[in-house]
Design a protein around this motif. Structure first.
Motif, PDB file in Angstrom:
ATOM      1  N   ALA A  29       2.746  -9.274   9.144  1.00  0.00           N
ATOM      2  CA  ALA A  29       4.011  -8.485   8.861  1.00  0.00           C
ATOM      3  C   ALA A  29       5.050  -9.384   8.027  1.00  0.00           C
ATOM      4  O   ALA A  29       5.685  -8.627   6.935  1.00  0.00           O
ATOM      5  CB  ALA A  29       4.320  -7.962  10.193  1.00  0.00           C
ATOM      6  N   LEU A  76      10.090  -0.955   3.422  1.00  0.00           N
ATOM      7  CA  LEU A  76       9.394  -1.598   2.235  1.00  0.00           C
ATOM      8  C   LEU A  76       9.909  -0.786   0.927  1.00  0.00           C
ATOM      9  O   LEU A  76       9.567  -1.364  -0.029  1.00  0.00           O
ATOM     10  CB  LEU A  76       7.844  -1.453   2.316  1.00  0.00           C
ATOM     11  CG  LEU A  76       7.145  -2.519   3.218  1.00  0.00           C
ATOM     12  CD1 LEU A  76       6.001  -2.085   3.498  1.00  0.00           C
ATOM     13  CD2 LEU A  76       7.340  -3.984   2.730  1.00  0.00           C
ATOM     14  N   LEU A 102       2.079  -2.808  11.204  1.00  0.00           N
ATOM     15  CA  LEU A 102       1.228  -2.869  10.288  1.00  0.00           C
ATOM     16  C   LEU A 102       0.581  -1.540   9.897  1.00  0.00           C
ATOM     17  O   LEU A 102       0.252  -0.782  11.086  1.00  0.00           O
ATOM     18  CB  LEU A 102       0.272  -3.970  10.375  1.00  0.00           C
ATOM     19  CG  LEU A 102       0.753  -5.445  10.434  1.00  0.00           C
ATOM     20  CD1 LEU A 102      -0.153  -6.581  10.815  1.00  0.00           C
ATOM     21  CD2 LEU A 102       1.186  -5.962   8.872  1.00  0.00           C
ATOM     22  N   ASN A 139      -2.366  -4.242   3.353  1.00  0.00           N
ATOM     23  CA  ASN A 139      -0.973  -4.011   3.816  1.00  0.00           C
ATOM     24  C   ASN A 139       0.073  -4.859   2.967  1.00  0.00           C
ATOM     25  O   ASN A 139       1.143  -4.464   2.684  1.00  0.00           O
ATOM     26  CB  ASN A 139      -0.909  -4.659   5.379  1.00  0.00           C
ATOM     27  CG  ASN A 139      -1.046  -3.587   6.272  1.00  0.00           C
ATOM     28  OD1 ASN A 139      -0.287  -2.763   6.645  1.00  0.00           O
ATOM     29  ND2 ASN A 139      -2.189  -3.360   6.771  1.00  0.00           N
ATOM     30  N   VAL A 140      -0.629  -5.955   2.597  1.00  0.00           N
ATOM     31  CA  VAL A 140       0.388  -7.071   1.988  1.00  0.00           C
ATOM     32  C   VAL A 140       0.842  -6.229   0.390  1.00  0.00           C
ATOM     33  O   VAL A 140       1.669  -6.525  -0.169  1.00  0.00           O
ATOM     34  CB  VAL A 140       0.050  -8.377   2.003  1.00  0.00           C
ATOM     35  CG1 VAL A 140       0.947  -9.370   1.157  1.00  0.00           C
ATOM     36  CG2 VAL A 140       0.013  -8.704   3.589  1.00  0.00           C
ATOM     37  N   GLU A 141      -0.597  -5.744  -0.288  1.00  0.00           N
ATOM     38  CA  GLU A 141      -0.463  -5.570  -1.726  1.00  0.00           C
ATOM     39  C   GLU A 141       0.360  -4.243  -2.012  1.00  0.00           C
ATOM     40  O   GLU A 141       0.885  -3.961  -2.950  1.00  0.00           O
ATOM     41  CB  GLU A 141      -1.971  -5.211  -2.090  1.00  0.00           C
ATOM     42  CG  GLU A 141      -2.438  -6.482  -2.286  1.00  0.00           C
ATOM     43  CD  GLU A 141      -4.270  -6.165  -2.170  1.00  0.00           C
ATOM     44  OE1 GLU A 141      -4.808  -6.916  -1.971  1.00  0.00           O
ATOM     45  OE2 GLU A 141      -4.630  -5.010  -2.803  1.00  0.00           O
ATOM     46  N   ARG A 172       3.831  -9.574   4.505  1.00  0.00           N
ATOM     47  CA  ARG A 172       3.916  -8.187   3.736  1.00  0.00           C
ATOM     48  C   ARG A 172       5.484  -7.888   3.177  1.00  0.00           C
ATOM     49  O   ARG A 172       5.722  -7.234   2.288  1.00  0.00           O
ATOM     50  CB  ARG A 172       3.706  -6.886   4.665  1.00  0.00           C
ATOM     51  CG  ARG A 172       3.871  -5.381   4.260  1.00  0.00           C
ATOM     52  CD  ARG A 172       3.322  -4.283   5.387  1.00  0.00           C
ATOM     53  NE  ARG A 172       4.369  -4.341   6.394  1.00  0.00           N
ATOM     54  CZ  ARG A 172       4.094  -3.376   7.215  1.00  0.00           C
ATOM     55  NH1 ARG A 172       3.209  -2.440   7.239  1.00  0.00           N
ATOM     56  NH2 ARG A 172       4.889  -3.554   8.494  1.00  0.00           N
ATOM     57  N   ALA A 204       6.152 -10.042   0.328  1.00  0.00           N
ATOM     58  CA  ALA A 204       5.386  -9.745  -0.988  1.00  0.00           C
ATOM     59  C   ALA A 204       6.247  -8.951  -1.940  1.00  0.00           C
ATOM     60  O   ALA A 204       6.200  -9.010  -2.902  1.00  0.00           O
ATOM     61  CB  ALA A 204       4.076  -9.068  -0.700  1.00  0.00           C
ATOM     62  N   ALA A 221      -0.923 -11.652  -2.855  1.00  0.00           N
ATOM     63  CA  ALA A 221      -0.893 -11.458  -1.476  1.00  0.00           C
ATOM     64  C   ALA A 221      -1.776 -12.594  -0.579  1.00  0.00           C
ATOM     65  O   ALA A 221      -1.556 -13.021   0.398  1.00  0.00           O
ATOM     66  CB  ALA A 221      -1.700 -10.110  -0.930  1.00  0.00           C
TER      67      ALA A 221
END
Ligand SMILES: Nc1ncnc2c1ncn2[C@@H]1O[C@H](COP(=O)(O)OP(=O)(O)O)[C@@H](O)[C@H]1O
Ligand SMILES: [Mg+2]
Lengths: 216, 252
Positions: free
Chosen positions: B156, A123, B98, B107-109, B159, B162, B127
Motif C-alpha cells: 500500500a 489516489l 489494497l 495495485n501499484v500501476e 502504491r 507510485a 512499480a
C-alpha cells in the motif's frame, strides 16, 4: 397438440418474436437506466442522490399495470412525441424495471468495502473511474444472481403489454379463442415457450458467475 | 532531528479548522503547518480526532469551517480539481485497502496509468522498482489476500509512492498488524522520512516518533494540545492530558 401449434404458427411466431423484442429492448433500456440511477444514488452530489432515490421510490411502489395505463392512456394526452403502442410498451417496461435494476446494482456496490472507495479516491481517481475500475468489477459477482431474477420478472411482465394491443405471447390465448382453438393446449405451448426463453438467461448467469469467480 | 528550514509555503496548512459529526465537535480550531520535508507524528487517545484530521487533509472528510492548503493551494470542492490534488497526496490506511481484485503489481500501476496517463510498461517498471524498494518484488503477481498484513501495508505504501506524491499521510499504518510485522513497515517509513518525504503520521509507535519525527502533535478531544519536538514531548510534556496519555501508553 402439435397440430394446434402448427395450425396457429403465425400467432405463435409473431407473438414470441414480439415478446423477445420487448424483452431485449426493455431489458437493455432498464440495465442502462438502472445503472445510471444507481450511480446517481451513490454519487457525492446530493441533488443527484435525491433524484435517484425519488425515481426508485415512485416506480418500485407503482403497480406495473398502472405504469402501462399511464403510457397507454395518459401519455397521448400530453401531446408529446407520438409513438407506437409497441414503443410505449418498451418505455413502460424499461422505466419500471430500471428501478429494480438500480436497487440490485446499488446493493452490489454496497457489498464492496468502503475502504476500496477511499483508497481509490485518495489516489486521485474521479468518481466515475472509481466506479468503473474499482467498484463495479468487485460488485458484479454478487449482482449477477439477483439481476437474473429481475430480468426473469421482466420477461414475464412483457405479457402485460398484451392488454395494450401489442401482439406478444400473452395475446396468443385470446387470439386462439377467437379462432375457436382449445385454450388449455394453447396455454401449454405458451408456457413451454417461456420455459425455453428462460434458458439463455440462466445460461448467461452461469457463465458470468463462473467468469467472475475465477477472476476473484 | 531538526526541522529543515525553508521559505516555501508549507506543504500542509490548516487554519482555524472545525469539523462536526452531528452534534459531536471532532475538530476544534485546528491550526497546523507542516513544512516541506518535515515529518510530523500525531499522537492522542482514541477518539480524539486524529483520523478525522488526517482525512480532512485530502478532503476524504469535508470540514465545516476554516481553511486547508496543500503546497499553497486551497483544497478544491469535490470534482476533477480535487481528484488532481489528491493524486499529489499519498495516503496509507490502517486497513491497507489494497484493491482486492487486482494483483500487487496492478495495485501499484493502476493509478499512474489511469490518473497520470503513464504508459503501462513504464508504470510497470516503476512499480517493480518500488516493490523492490519495500522488499516485496517477489509478491508482485499475487493478490492482496495472499499476502501477510505487513506485506500488504508495504504494498500500500508502494502504491501511494507510485504517484510521486508531495506529501504522505499515514493513519495508524501499523495498528492492524501482528506485532512481528510492525517493524518491517516502520523500517520502510523511516527510510522514507530520511529521504526527505513530507509526512504526517498518526501512530502510537513511540520509537518511530523518537527516531523519525521532527515534531510531535498531541491531540485530545478534537484539539491540538501540544506541538513540540519529540524529545521535549516525551521527557517533559507540558499539559496534564499529555502526561496522563504518556503514562498510559508507556506502561503498556
Ligand atoms: N463518520 C463518522 N460519523 C460519526 N462520527 C464519527 C465518524 N468518524 C468518526 N467519528 C467520531 O469522531 C470522533 C473522532 O474520531 P477519529 O477521528 O476517528 O478519532 P481517532 O482517530 O483519534 O481515534 C470519535 O468520537 C468518533 O466516534
Ligand atoms: Mg483513528
Amino acid at each position: 397438440m402439435i397440430q394446434l401449434l402448427l395450425d396457429n404458427r403465425d400467432l405463435f411466431i409473431t407473438g414470441f418474436l414480439h415478446t423477445i423484442l420487448l424483452f431485449v429492448l426493455a431489458g437493455l433500456g432498464a440495465l442502462v437506466l438502472g445503472t445510471l440511477l444507481a450511480a446517481m444514488r451513490v454519487s457525492p452530489v446530493p441533488a443527484l442522490r435525491l433524484l435517484g432515490t425519488g425515481y426508485v421510490t415512485i416506480f418500485r411502489n407503482t403497480p406495473l399495470t398502472l405504469v402501462f395505463f399511464f403510457f397507454a392512456f395518459a401519455y397521448p394526452r400530453l401531446e408529446l412525441v407520438d409513438v407506437s403502442f409497441f414503443t410505449r410498451a418498451v418505455l413502460a417496461l424499461a422505466m419500471y424495471t430500471a428501478a429494480f435494476v438500480c436497487e440490485v446494482v446499488r446493493s452490489g456496490i454496497n457489498t464492496v468495502d468502503v475502504g476500496q472507495f477511499e483508497a481509490s479516491r485518495a489516489l486521485g481517481f474521479t468518481f466515475s473511474q472509481t466506479l468503473t475500475t474499482i467498484v463495479v468489477p468487485q460488485a458484479i459477482r454478487s449482482v449477477v444472481p439477483p439481476m437474473t431474477s429481475v430480468l426473469n420478472s421482466l420477461l414475464k411482465n412483457t405479457t402485460i403489454a398484451a392488454g395494450f394491443s401489442v401482439l406478444e405471447a400473452g395475446q396468443i390465448t385470446p387470439a386462439l379463442s377467437e379462432r375457436g382453438a382449445p385454450l388449455l393446449i394453447g396455454m401449454f405451448w405458451i408456457a413451454v415457450g417461456f420455459g425455453i426463453l428462460v434458458v439463455p438467461l440462466t445460461a448467461t448467469q452461469r457463465a458470468l458467475e463462473k467468469r467472475w469467480s475465477v477472476a476473484r | 532531528m531538526s526541522a529543515p528550514a525553508t521559505a516555501d509555503p508549507p506543504m500542509i496548512r490548516m487554519v482555524g479548522v472545525h469539523k462536526h459529526f452531528g452534534s459531536l465537535h471532532v475538530l476544534r480550531d485546528i491550526n497546523l503547518d507542516v513544512a516541506r520535508g518535515e515529518v510530523v507524528v500525531v499522537l492522542g487517545p482514541s477518539g480524539s480526532g486524529k483520523s478525522t484530521l488526517c482525512r480532512s487533509i485530502n478532503r476524504l472528510e469535508p470540514i465545516d469551517e476554516g481553511r486547508i492548503e496543500i503546497d499553497g493551494t486551497p483544497l478544491p470542492e469535490e470534482g476533477r480539481a480535487l481528484a488532481r490534488l489528491r493524486a499529489d497526496v499519498g495516503m496509507v490506511f490502517q486497513q491497507f485497502n489494497l484493491f482486492a481484485h487486482k494483483t500487487i503489481a496492478e495495485n501499484v500501476e493502476l493509478a499512474p496509468v489511469r490518473v497520470r496517463r503513464i504508459s503501462r510498461p513504464d508504470a510497470h517498471a516503476a512499480a517493480m522498482q518500488l516493490l523492490t524498494r519495500v522488499g516485496i518484488s517477489d509478491q508482485a503477481d499475487k493478490y492482496p489476500a495472499q499476502l501477510s498484513g505487513g506485506q500488504q501495508q508495504r504494498a500500500a505504501i508502494a502504491r501511494a509512492l507510485a504517484m510521486r506524491p508531495k506529501v504522505m499521510l499515514f493513519d495508524e499504518p501499523t495498528s492492524a498488524l501482528d506485532p512481528e510485522m510492525v517493524q518491517e513497515v516502520l523500517d520502510v517509513m523511516t527510510a522514507l522520512a530520511r529521504e526527505g518525504m513530507t509526512m504526517l503520521v498518526v501512530t502510537h509507535e513511540m520509537g518511530f516518533a523518537r527516531r523519525a519525527a521532527h515534531r510531535v502533535v498531541f491531540m485530545s478531544d478534537g484539539e491540538i494540545v501540544e506541538d513540540s519536538a519529540p524529545d521535549q514531548f516525551f521527557t517533559a510534556p507540558r499539559s496534564e492530558r499529555a502526561k496522563d496519555f504518556l503514562g498510559k501508553i508507556l506502561t503498556h
